[in-house]
Design a protein around this motif. Structure first.
Motif, PDB file in Angstrom:
ATOM      1  N   SER A 192       0.928  -0.885   0.127  1.00  0.00           N
ATOM      2  CA  SER A 192      -0.449  -0.293  -0.073  1.00  0.00           C
ATOM      3  C   SER A 192       0.895   1.498  -0.204  1.00  0.00           C
ATOM      4  O   SER A 192       2.383   1.134   0.416  1.00  0.00           O
ATOM      5  CB  SER A 192      -0.705  -0.042   0.891  1.00  0.00           C
ATOM      6  OG  SER A 192      -0.771   0.223   1.938  1.00  0.00           O
ATOM      7  N   ARG A 193       0.217   2.618  -0.631  1.00  0.00           N
ATOM      8  CA  ARG A 193       0.549   3.377  -0.295  1.00  0.00           C
ATOM      9  C   ARG A 193       1.374   3.958   1.563  1.00  0.00           C
ATOM     10  O   ARG A 193       2.548   4.388   1.578  1.00  0.00           O
ATOM     11  CB  ARG A 193      -0.020   4.393  -1.397  1.00  0.00           C
ATOM     12  CG  ARG A 193       0.717   6.225  -1.190  1.00  0.00           C
ATOM     13  CD  ARG A 193      -0.517   6.842  -2.443  1.00  0.00           C
ATOM     14  NE  ARG A 193       0.729   8.599  -2.913  1.00  0.00           N
ATOM     15  CZ  ARG A 193       0.615   8.237  -3.918  1.00  0.00           C
ATOM     16  NH1 ARG A 193       0.249   7.267  -4.807  1.00  0.00           N
ATOM     17  NH2 ARG A 193       1.248   9.167  -4.457  1.00  0.00           N
ATOM     18  N   ALA A 194       0.497   3.646   2.055  1.00  0.00           N
ATOM     19  CA  ALA A 194       0.835   3.874   3.496  1.00  0.00           C
ATOM     20  C   ALA A 194       1.885   3.085   4.282  1.00  0.00           C
ATOM     21  O   ALA A 194       2.720   3.953   4.252  1.00  0.00           O
ATOM     22  CB  ALA A 194      -0.657   3.997   4.617  1.00  0.00           C
ATOM     23  N   GLN A 195       2.030   1.915   3.458  1.00  0.00           N
ATOM     24  CA  GLN A 195       3.636   0.802   3.673  1.00  0.00           C
ATOM     25  C   GLN A 195       4.346   2.102   3.385  1.00  0.00           C
ATOM     26  O   GLN A 195       5.711   2.154   3.716  1.00  0.00           O
ATOM     27  CB  GLN A 195       3.162  -0.520   3.163  1.00  0.00           C
ATOM     28  CG  GLN A 195       2.300  -0.996   4.516  1.00  0.00           C
ATOM     29  CD  GLN A 195       1.829  -2.437   3.317  1.00  0.00           C
ATOM     30  OE1 GLN A 195       1.553  -2.702   2.532  1.00  0.00           O
ATOM     31  NE2 GLN A 195       2.826  -3.430   4.549  1.00  0.00           N
ATOM     32  N   ALA A 196       4.119   2.629   1.390  1.00  0.00           N
ATOM     33  CA  ALA A 196       5.558   2.977   0.902  1.00  0.00           C
ATOM     34  C   ALA A 196       6.211   4.341   1.467  1.00  0.00           C
ATOM     35  O   ALA A 196       7.134   4.737   1.954  1.00  0.00           O
ATOM     36  CB  ALA A 196       5.456   3.630   0.178  1.00  0.00           C
ATOM     37  N   VAL A 197       4.746   4.976   2.477  1.00  0.00           N
ATOM     38  CA  VAL A 197       5.213   6.571   3.406  1.00  0.00           C
ATOM     39  C   VAL A 197       5.785   5.730   4.859  1.00  0.00           C
ATOM     40  O   VAL A 197       7.148   6.683   4.923  1.00  0.00           O
ATOM     41  CB  VAL A 197       4.580   7.143   4.092  1.00  0.00           C
ATOM     42  CG1 VAL A 197       4.633   8.050   5.232  1.00  0.00           C
ATOM     43  CG2 VAL A 197       3.172   7.643   2.360  1.00  0.00           C
ATOM     44  N   VAL A 198       6.139   4.948   4.914  1.00  0.00           N
ATOM     45  CA  VAL A 198       6.249   4.028   6.426  1.00  0.00           C
ATOM     46  C   VAL A 198       7.911   4.323   6.308  1.00  0.00           C
ATOM     47  O   VAL A 198       8.366   3.963   6.893  1.00  0.00           O
ATOM     48  CB  VAL A 198       5.784   2.890   7.296  1.00  0.00           C
ATOM     49  CG1 VAL A 198       6.272   2.403   7.832  1.00  0.00           C
ATOM     50  CG2 VAL A 198       4.194   3.333   7.864  1.00  0.00           C
ATOM     51  N   VAL A 199       8.131   2.984   5.349  1.00  0.00           N
ATOM     52  CA  VAL A 199       9.503   2.816   4.694  1.00  0.00           C
ATOM     53  C   VAL A 199       9.744   4.357   4.304  1.00  0.00           C
ATOM     54  O   VAL A 199      11.529   4.176   4.811  1.00  0.00           O
ATOM     55  CB  VAL A 199       9.286   1.746   3.695  1.00  0.00           C
ATOM     56  CG1 VAL A 199      11.090   1.947   2.783  1.00  0.00           C
ATOM     57  CG2 VAL A 199       8.642   0.839   3.385  1.00  0.00           C
ATOM     58  N   ALA A 200       9.890   5.075   3.397  1.00  0.00           N
ATOM     59  CA  ALA A 200      10.469   5.925   3.358  1.00  0.00           C
ATOM     60  C   ALA A 200      10.541   7.352   4.720  1.00  0.00           C
ATOM     61  O   ALA A 200      12.337   7.642   5.094  1.00  0.00           O
ATOM     62  CB  ALA A 200       9.245   7.611   3.316  1.00  0.00           C
ATOM     63  N   TYR A 201       9.912   6.865   6.006  1.00  0.00           N
ATOM     64  CA  TYR A 201      10.625   7.671   6.940  1.00  0.00           C
ATOM     65  C   TYR A 201      11.258   6.942   8.263  1.00  0.00           C
ATOM     66  O   TYR A 201      11.978   7.196   8.682  1.00  0.00           O
ATOM     67  CB  TYR A 201       8.778   7.420   8.301  1.00  0.00           C
ATOM     68  CG  TYR A 201       8.608   8.865   7.515  1.00  0.00           C
ATOM     69  CD1 TYR A 201       8.877  10.446   7.965  1.00  0.00           C
ATOM     70  CD2 TYR A 201       7.112   8.855   6.836  1.00  0.00           C
ATOM     71  CE1 TYR A 201       8.619  11.471   8.106  1.00  0.00           C
ATOM     72  CE2 TYR A 201       6.963  10.198   6.457  1.00  0.00           C
ATOM     73  CZ  TYR A 201       7.152  11.670   6.987  1.00  0.00           C
ATOM     74  OH  TYR A 201       6.163  13.034   6.426  1.00  0.00           O
ATOM     75  N   GLU A 202      11.301   5.172   8.255  1.00  0.00           N
ATOM     76  CA  GLU A 202      11.565   4.492   8.864  1.00  0.00           C
ATOM     77  C   GLU A 202      13.555   4.559   8.739  1.00  0.00           C
ATOM     78  O   GLU A 202      14.323   4.035   9.165  1.00  0.00           O
ATOM     79  CB  GLU A 202      10.556   3.378   9.165  1.00  0.00           C
ATOM     80  CG  GLU A 202       9.534   3.043  10.172  1.00  0.00           C
ATOM     81  CD  GLU A 202       9.007   1.353  10.571  1.00  0.00           C
ATOM     82  OE1 GLU A 202       9.829   1.164   9.341  1.00  0.00           O
ATOM     83  OE2 GLU A 202       8.109   1.944  11.020  1.00  0.00           O
TER      84      GLU A 202
END
Length: 225
Positions: A200-210
């Motif tokens: 999901s796009r939301a998971q991609a956002v999490v990866v970008a931050y983490e």
């Protein structure tokens, strides 16, 4: 017809949600269950479009149930919409990482609930960039624990697209920034998500931050926020 599974261990909330959904045109309630284990079992044997998932339940939690449902999904992948009492909750952060498509407060008005179900069924996510940042800043790993290696499999352009997604930009906005078509952005993002193992796009956002690609609290390149 949007097929919905209602999962909540509080009988009044579960019954109320089911009644609301049944009364609305274009929706069908596949089932009502009060445990995460039951939710996993129902989605395995029934075609479910959206799971309204309570996050705190005895036994298998909503987060663990979400992970199992999405991990075992075949061609028809249900969307998970988390139900929570608080809008800033470590459990919501866990659900985002697990691949949920969004979250709803349990006291949301009926029209908001129905619109949210319809939106995630159509493929949208309901984790607003501002909320995602708040969750990551509150519950994500300390800055010293963030590492870039998760992104080493990406091309430079894929990395840039993930970075801009992390800043809350839409595909159209990213296309304008990079001077490419929206279709090209979508292709880069899909390839990046496949390499990163996220759905999901939301998971991609999490990866970008983490991973440290985007730093919480830094607003330098975050247009529109």
């Amino acid at each position: 017809m949007v097929r919905v599974l209602v999962v909540d261990d509080q009988v009044l909330i579960r019954a109320g949600l089911a009644a609301l959904i049944r009364a609305a045109p274009g929706f069908d309630v596949v089932g009502e269950v009060d445990r995460g284990e039951q939710a996993v079992a129902v989605t395995a044997r029934e075609q479910v479009d959206v799971v309204l998932m309570d996050i705190r339940m005895p036994g298998l939690s909503g987060i663990a149930a979400t992970e199992r449902i999405l991990a075992h999904a075949s061609e028809h992948r249900p969307k998970v919409l988390i139900l929570t009492t608080f809008d800033l909750d470590e459990y919501v952060y866990g659900a985002l990482r697990a691949g949920a498509s969004g979250f709803l407060l349990k006291d949301a008005p009926p029209e908001r609930i129905l619109a949210a179900i319809q939106a995630v069924a159509a493929g949208d996510t309901l984790f607003a960039p501002t909320v995602t940042r708040r969750l990551i800043e509150a519950f994500g790993p300390p800055a010293d624990d963030r590492r870039i290696p998760a992104l080493t499999s990406l091309t430079l352009r894929e990395t840039e697209v993930v970075r801009l997604v992390g800043h809350g930009m839409s595909n159209a906005e990213i296309a304008g920034r990079l001077t490419v078509s929206a279709g090209t952005v979508k292709t880069h993002l899909n390839r990046a998500m496949t390499k990163l193992g996220v759905s999901s796009r939301a998971q991609a956002v999490v990866v970008a931050y983490e991973s440290g690609l985007v730093v919480p609290g830094a607003r330098g390149n975050q247009p529109g926020v």
